[in-house]
Design an enzyme around this catalytic site. Structure first.
Site, PDB file in Angstrom:
ATOM      1  CB  SER A   9      -0.958   0.020   1.213  1.00 45.15           C
ATOM      2  OG  SER A   9      -1.266   1.171   0.975  1.00 45.15           O
ATOM      3  CG  HIS A  32      -3.872  -1.718  -1.464  1.00 47.09           C
ATOM      4  ND1 HIS A  32      -4.868  -2.285  -1.825  1.00 47.09           N
ATOM      5  CD2 HIS A  32      -4.364  -0.997  -0.373  1.00 47.09           C
ATOM      6  CE1 HIS A  32      -5.957  -2.265  -1.098  1.00 47.09           C
ATOM      7  NE2 HIS A  32      -5.658  -1.083  -0.131  1.00 47.09           N
ATOM      8  CG  ASP A  34      -5.250   2.254   0.998  1.00 49.90           C
ATOM      9  OD1 ASP A  34      -6.219   1.203   1.222  1.00 49.90           O
ATOM     10  OD2 ASP A  34      -4.043   1.675   1.672  1.00 49.90           O
ATOM     11  CG  MET A  36      -8.494   6.877   3.056  1.00 49.36           C
ATOM     12  SD  MET A  36      -7.237   6.927   4.480  1.00 49.36           S
ATOM     13  CE  MET A  36      -6.545   5.021   4.620  1.00 49.36           C
ATOM     14  CG  HIS A  65      -9.467  -0.097  -0.042  1.00 45.58           C
ATOM     15  ND1 HIS A  65      -8.682  -0.446   1.235  1.00 45.58           N
ATOM     16  CD2 HIS A  65     -10.737  -0.235   0.267  1.00 45.58           C
ATOM     17  CE1 HIS A  65      -9.677  -0.535   2.144  1.00 45.58           C
ATOM     18  NE2 HIS A  65     -10.725  -0.506   1.510  1.00 45.58           N
ATOM     19  CG  MET A  67     -11.314   2.847   2.585  1.00 46.50           C
ATOM     20  SD  MET A  67      -9.761   2.735   3.489  1.00 46.50           S
ATOM     21  CE  MET A  67      -8.619   2.865   2.380  1.00 46.50           C
ATOM     22  CG  MET A 136     -11.423  -3.131   5.471  1.00 42.39           C
ATOM     23  SD  MET A 136     -10.304  -2.553   4.737  1.00 42.39           S
ATOM     24  CE  MET A 136      -9.168  -1.973   6.128  1.00 42.39           C
ATOM     25  N   GLY A 144      -0.565   1.095   9.589  1.00 39.42           N
ATOM     26  CA  GLY A 144       0.218   0.844  11.054  1.00 39.42           C
ATOM     27  C   GLY A 144      -0.636   0.275  12.278  1.00 39.42           C
ATOM     28  CG  ASP A 174      -6.286  -3.071   3.361  1.00 36.51           C
ATOM     29  OD1 ASP A 174      -5.320  -2.889   3.906  1.00 36.51           O
ATOM     30  OD2 ASP A 174      -6.993  -2.176   2.569  1.00 36.51           O
ATOM     31  N   GLY A 176      -2.728  -4.590   8.839  1.00 35.30           N
ATOM     32  CA  GLY A 176      -1.882  -5.277   9.996  1.00 35.30           C
ATOM     33  C   GLY A 176      -1.437  -6.468   9.367  1.00 35.30           C
TER      34      GLY A 176
HETATM   35  C1  DX5 Z   1      -6.061   1.225   5.875  1.00 32.97           C
HETATM   36  C2  DX5 Z   1      -5.790   1.044   4.574  1.00 32.97           C
HETATM   37  C3  DX5 Z   1      -4.789  -0.060   4.383  1.00 32.97           C
HETATM   38  C4  DX5 Z   1      -3.522   0.556   5.158  1.00 32.97           C
HETATM   39  C5  DX5 Z   1      -2.756  -0.803   5.451  1.00 32.97           C
HETATM   40  O1  DX5 Z   1      -7.332   1.880   6.093  1.00 32.97           O
HETATM   41  O2  DX5 Z   1      -6.861   0.430   3.926  1.00 32.97           O
HETATM   42  O3  DX5 Z   1      -4.489  -0.188   2.986  1.00 32.97           O
HETATM   43  O4  DX5 Z   1      -2.701   1.174   4.120  1.00 32.97           O
HETATM   44  O5  DX5 Z   1      -1.714  -0.559   6.238  1.00 32.97           O
HETATM   45  P1  DX5 Z   1      -0.819  -1.669   7.226  1.00 32.97           P
HETATM   46  O6  DX5 Z   1      -0.168  -2.454   6.326  1.00 32.97           O
HETATM   47  O7  DX5 Z   1       0.100  -0.673   7.760  1.00 32.97           O
HETATM   48  O8  DX5 Z   1      -1.925  -2.004   8.167  1.00 32.97           O
HETATM   49 ZN    ZN Z   2      -6.521  -0.378   1.816  1.00 32.34          ZN
END
Ligand code: DX5
Ligand code: ZN
Length: 228
Positions: A9, A32, A34, A36, A65, A67, A136, A144, A174, A176
């Protein structure tokens, strides 16, 4: 059993150097992306212009992705900018399956995602209309965070349905995902693994990509052994 798909990501990358950050994960399968909007999640990342810039510097499939609220309004921009797949949240859409059909018609992979508190059962009967389901394993919004192992129950339910019906729907996870969690996710039945901090927080991001893939293969083998 197919080779695990590793999708770093870029949320965890240095936004001022995205071209180099993408080069730094040359063994990744997908990138990936993200998106938002500060409404669906309490964080703002980037939108179509940044994604279009990323598309210019890589041939890797861009796994978008979303969000965001009202994904119906915005998907076209990501398709036009070169997304290989677009995943949106069922919580944000009045008719997720209609939107998935529209994405397929536009020639991209259609994906839905569920927050940790959202059940997957209502979507099982529609798996034949979905190319990807993104589970998720953290609350969406930030990289993180700690992996939520109980979310793997959704993965097991999905794996079982997809295999029973002989479907090709990809199960992606996705949040952790790191060296301590990826094998369990693979054992539960995931095909694709998003990793932000575990890749971009590593000294050599590409080594992290390959290490994660190897650990996912171990998890797949464990699953195969327990099936007998
Ligand atoms: C969280 C994102 C993830 C995020 C994952 O809302 O959708 O894709 O970047 O980050 P890590 O791998 O650090 O949990
Ligand atoms: Zn994501």
């Amino acid at each position: 059993m197919s080779t695990p798909i590793i999708a770093p990501s870029i949320l965890s990358a240095d936004f001022a150097r995205l071209d180099r950050e993408i080069e730094a994960v040359s063994d990744a399968d997908w990138i990936h992306v993200d998106v938002m909007d500060g409404h669906f999640v309490p964080n703002l990342s980037f939108g179509v212009p940044v994604m279009a810039a990323v598309a210019k510097v890589t041939d890797k499939p861009l796994d978008v992705h979303l969000m965001i609220e009202e994904p119906e309004k915005w998907v076209d921009g990501y398709v036009e900018a070169g997304a290989a797949g677009v995943t949106f949240h069922v919580e944000a859409s009045p008719d997720p399956i209609a939107l998935a059909r529209k994405l397929r018609e536009a020639g991209v992979k259609a994906g839905i995602s569920v927050r940790p508190g959202t059940p997957i059962e209502p979507w099982l009967e529609h798996l034949n209309e979905l190319d990807l389901v993104l589970v998720m394993s953290v609350e969406p919004g930030f990289g993180g965070q700690s992996f939520m192992p109980e979310q793997l129950e959704k993965v097991r339910v999905l794996r079982n349905q997809i295999d029973l019906r002989g479907l090709g729907t990809i199960i992606e996870i996705d949040g952790g995902i790191a060296s301590g969690t990826i094998a369990d996710a693979a054992e539960a039945g995931c095909d694709a693994f998003v990793a932000g901090s575990a890749v971009y927080g590593a000294e050599v991001p590409n080594d992290a990509v390959n290490e994660l893939r190897a650990l996912a293969v171990e998890g797949q083998l464990r699953a195969e052994e327990s099936r007998g």
